[in-house]
Write an enzyme that holds these catalytic residues in place. Structure first.
Site, short mmCIF file in Angstrom:
data_model
loop_
_atom_site.label_atom_id
_atom_site.label_comp_id
_atom_site.label_asym_id
_atom_site.label_seq_id
_atom_site.Cartn_x
_atom_site.Cartn_y
_atom_site.Cartn_z
N GLY A 9 0.79 -1.23 0.00
CA GLY A 9 0.00 0.00 0.00
C GLY A 9 0.82 1.28 0.00
O GLY A 9 0.25 2.37 0.08
N HIS B 166 45.85 19.86 0.25
CA HIS B 166 46.22 19.11 1.45
C HIS B 166 45.61 19.77 2.69
O HIS B 166 45.58 21.00 2.74
CB HIS B 166 47.75 19.09 1.57
CG HIS B 166 48.26 18.27 2.71
ND1 HIS B 166 48.14 16.89 2.76
CD2 HIS B 166 48.90 18.64 3.85
CE1 HIS B 166 48.70 16.45 3.88
NE2 HIS B 166 49.16 17.49 4.57
N GLU C 91 43.27 14.10 -2.54
CA GLU C 91 44.67 14.23 -2.93
C GLU C 91 45.33 12.85 -3.10
O GLU C 91 46.35 12.72 -3.77
CB GLU C 91 45.46 15.06 -1.92
CG GLU C 91 45.65 14.41 -0.56
CD GLU C 91 46.57 15.23 0.37
OE1 GLU C 91 47.62 15.67 -0.08
OE2 GLU C 91 46.19 15.39 1.56
N GLY D 123 19.97 -9.75 -1.99
CA GLY D 123 20.54 -9.04 -3.14
C GLY D 123 21.96 -8.63 -2.82
O GLY D 123 22.38 -8.65 -1.66
N TRP E 240 3.33 7.32 -3.53
CA TRP E 240 4.01 8.60 -3.39
C TRP E 240 3.61 9.53 -4.53
O TRP E 240 2.80 9.16 -5.39
CB TRP E 240 5.53 8.39 -3.37
CG TRP E 240 6.08 7.54 -4.48
CD1 TRP E 240 6.51 7.98 -5.71
CD2 TRP E 240 6.23 6.11 -4.49
NE1 TRP E 240 6.93 6.91 -6.47
CE2 TRP E 240 6.78 5.76 -5.76
CE3 TRP E 240 5.98 5.10 -3.56
CZ2 TRP E 240 7.06 4.44 -6.11
CZ3 TRP E 240 6.26 3.79 -3.92
CH2 TRP E 240 6.79 3.48 -5.17
N ILE F 69 4.59 12.97 -7.37
CA ILE F 69 5.35 13.14 -8.60
C ILE F 69 6.86 13.22 -8.31
O ILE F 69 7.27 13.60 -7.22
CB ILE F 69 4.87 14.39 -9.37
CG1 ILE F 69 5.52 14.43 -10.74
CG2 ILE F 69 5.13 15.67 -8.56
CD1 ILE F 69 4.85 15.34 -11.72
N GLY F 70 7.65 12.83 -9.28
CA GLY F 70 9.12 12.90 -9.13
C GLY F 70 9.80 11.58 -9.42
O GLY F 70 11.01 11.51 -9.57
N TYR G 119 23.72 -2.41 -5.65
CA TYR G 119 23.58 -1.09 -5.04
C TYR G 119 22.53 -1.09 -3.91
O TYR G 119 22.82 -0.70 -2.80
CB TYR G 119 23.07 -0.08 -6.04
CG TYR G 119 23.95 0.42 -7.14
CD1 TYR G 119 24.54 1.68 -7.04
CD2 TYR G 119 24.12 -0.29 -8.32
CE1 TYR G 119 25.28 2.21 -8.09
CE2 TYR G 119 24.86 0.24 -9.37
CZ TYR G 119 25.43 1.49 -9.25
OH TYR G 119 26.16 2.01 -10.29
N VAL G 120 21.29 -1.45 -4.27
CA VAL G 120 20.19 -1.24 -3.31
C VAL G 120 20.41 -2.08 -2.05
O VAL G 120 20.32 -1.57 -0.93
CB VAL G 120 18.82 -1.58 -3.95
CG1 VAL G 120 17.70 -1.47 -2.93
CG2 VAL G 120 18.53 -0.66 -5.13
#
Ligand code: FAD
Ligand code: NDP
Length: 514
Positions: free
Chosen positions: A56, A487, A492, A204, A59, A61-62, A207-208
């Protein structure tokens, strides 16, 4: 521009509303395309809607990045960085900064608030740019006409029509095809999940899985990652080893070689209506290894992080005649054209494209400019940098050592590498000084062109962004080594690299200031 057959719409109130461009999907790629097209004066309709998860969760827009991806993930990752700094604070003399536990509800609330404000910002932007936003489900009626069905309970249908249509519908997390898989959640639920996760199994190895496991471990939840083969395939092996070592130090246990065979709710005799926010039952997972041996363990939460897949059935691409690859993703060419004239696709939904936000955004901006701004510029997918936001981040651009060996042969390469201790870890004593690592792969012969840059450390993404610009310009190892370093900082370490694998010299931490 493909011509649309004229329609006699004079007395027809149900006639489609005409646009120059319809964009299906309001995620990273769709938003960028819409804004770009509108900036060249196109009349644009953007249709976006979210299918709630089996638990359930939904979300605004985006798309994935803003709601259930990059942004909430990075906020939670940062929450963990802050927690570590609190641990370190005492060492520097700060008083009364003892950590007294973590409140999951506060974290998910601030993350959710941030997501909602982003949703609002997107809506305002679309409005300001004159883009018509349909909070609705889109499906093709024919190759120029799209039916929108509003996301509210009225399910209002509106037909819209345009000579150009862009499909940017993204992907959704996969569930494994095993009994009881529905008792697990995915990253789509995780960031706003009301119950503290408790003892968690993350399935898994990419990445996730590793990012979420890192967050959970750092927040103090008992966390186990189930890796059926190898972690972070496609990343440089030496770097992956450091990431995995760091995860173990951040309280994440790894279960190698197992796959989940079935999932059962403990003590559950009959099927119950899914109501996960209220469920407090433990979940039993039965694992099976390659030899067929079975084991089991009990968890409070399971997170499936086993990849993402298209959900295109209800979009009726067949009505427009759009061709799909075997994976179910859309086939598009370098100009983002599908096999159907006037229909384009971009972002995660396209076969062979990186599943990352910045390429989707850039591709969308360029497509908008090509369609309405007389541009011919194509998206260049080479040299795209990426970062895995595990407790010690891994950032990378270009080829891994393994890929470079395969492409050029080991004899033709020079591999510079070195371990280092970032400034953040110098005072808070940690016995392992070799926590961070960097590697640059270049051609052996002059001009020693750089083929790959890899960095495992604190703020790796911040370090890599500038190097990615240089990489894109085709820099040489000479360019890196002749750059006077800043530095003291972690970046570096890349400029200071002097030890090659071929030399056999020890790449362990060298002196700090000279
Ligand atoms: P999406 O952003 O997924 O947008 C597609 C939109 O289309 C969605 O809103 C969807 O609901 C909508 N839609 C689908 N079908 C229809 C329809 N028929 N009608 C109307 N609307 C429809 N990338 C990074 O670069 N950095 C990161 O740190 C990062 N972290 C991530 C973390 C997680 C947990 C995940 C899952 C992903 C992450 N990504 C990250 C990947 C990134 O989020 C995606 O690559 C990116 O969002 C893809 O954009 P897109 O426009 O192709 O699709
Ligand atoms: P990926 O497609 O990258 O990897 C899927 C992982 O799941 C692999 O490790 C795979 O293992 C494993 N797997 C697949 N099926 C099973 C199974 N049945 N049981 C156990 N393990 C299984 O998926 P992700 O969901 O991690 O990420 C999707 C994409 O989203 C990424 O590729 C990335 O482009 C993007 N992303 C980017 C982020 C960033 O930029 N920081 C963060 C998060 C996502 P095996 O190798 O054995 O098949």
């Amino acid at each position: 521009m493909p011509a649309i057959p004229p329609k006699d719409t004079a007395n027809d109130s149900s006639a489609p509303i005409e646009y120059d461009l319809i964009v299906i999907g309001g995620g990273s790629g769709g938003l960028a395309t819409s804004k770009s097209a509108a900036s060249f004066g196109a009349k644009v309709a953007l249709v976006d809607c979210v299918e709630p998860t089996p638990h359930g969760t939904s979300w605004g827009i985006g798309g994935t990045c803003a709601n259930v991806g990059c942004i909430p993930k990075k906020l939670m990752h940062h929450a963990c960085v802050v927690g570590k700094e609190v641990d370190h604070a005492k060492t520097y003399g700060w008083k009364n900064v003892e950590k007294k536990g973590h409140d999951w509800a506060t974290l998910t609330q601030v993350v959710d608030d941030r997501i909602k404000s982003n949703n609002w910002i997107y809506r305002v932007q679309l409005n300001e740019k004159g883009i018509k936003y349909y909070k609705a489900w889109a499906s093709f009626v024919d190759k120029h006409t799209v039916k929108t069905v509003s996301a509210d309970k009225n399910k209002t249908e509106v037909l819209i029509r345009a000579p150009k249509i862009v499909v940017a519908t993204g992907l959704r997390p996969k569930y494994p095809d095993i009994p009881g898989a529905e008792h697990g959640i995915t990253s789509d639920d995780f960031f706003t999940w009301k119950n503290p996760p408790g003892k968690t199994l993350v399935a898994g190895a990419s990445y996730v899985a590793l990012e979420l496991a890192g967050v959970l471990g750092d927040l103090g939840f008992e966390t186990e990652v189930m890796i059926r083969s190898r972690p972070l395939k496609g990343f440089d092996n030496d770097c992956v080893e450091k990431v995995m070592e760091a995860l173990a130090k951040h309280s994440v246990k790894i279960r190698y070689g197992d796959e989940a065979k079935r999932v059962d709710l403990q003590g559950e005799k009959k099927k119950v209506k899914l109501n996960f926010e209220k469920r407090r039952k433990k979940i039993q997972v039965t694992f099976i290894n390659k030899s067929g041996d079975e084991t089991s363990d009990v968890y409070d939460t399971i997170i499936w992080a086993i990849g993402r897949e298209p959900k295109l059935e209800s979009v009726h691409l067949d009505k427009a005649g759009i061709k799909l690859a075997k994976s179910g993703k859309i086939i598009a060419d370098e100009s983002d054209r599908t096999n159907v004239d006037g229909i384009y696709a971009l972002g995660d939904i396209v076969e062979g494209r990186p599943e990352l936000t910045p390429p989707a955004i850039r591709a969308g901006q360029l497509l908008g400019a090509r369609l309405f701004g007389c541009s011919f510029q194509l998206m260049d997918y080479t040299g795209v940098a990426t970062t895995v936001f595990t407790p010690i981040e891994l950032s990378t651009v270009g080829l891994t050592e393994e890929q470079a060996n395969e492409e050029y042969g080991a004899d033709n390469l020079e591999i510079y590498h070195g371990y280092f201790t970032p400034f953040e870890f110098i005072i808070p004593q940690d016995n392992d000084k070799e926590q961070c690592y960097t590697k640059v792969i270049c051609k052996r012969n002059d001009p020693r062109t750089v083929l790959g840059i890899h960095f495992v450390g604190v703020n790796a993404a911040e370090v890599m962004q500038g190097f990615a610009v240089a990489f894109k310009k085709g820099i040489t190892m000479e360019d890196i080594q002749s750059t006077v370093a800043i530095h003291p900082c972690s970046a570096e370490e890349i400029c200071k690299l002097s030890i090659t694998k071929r030399s056999g010299n020890d790449p362990k931490v060298q002196g700090c200031c000279g």
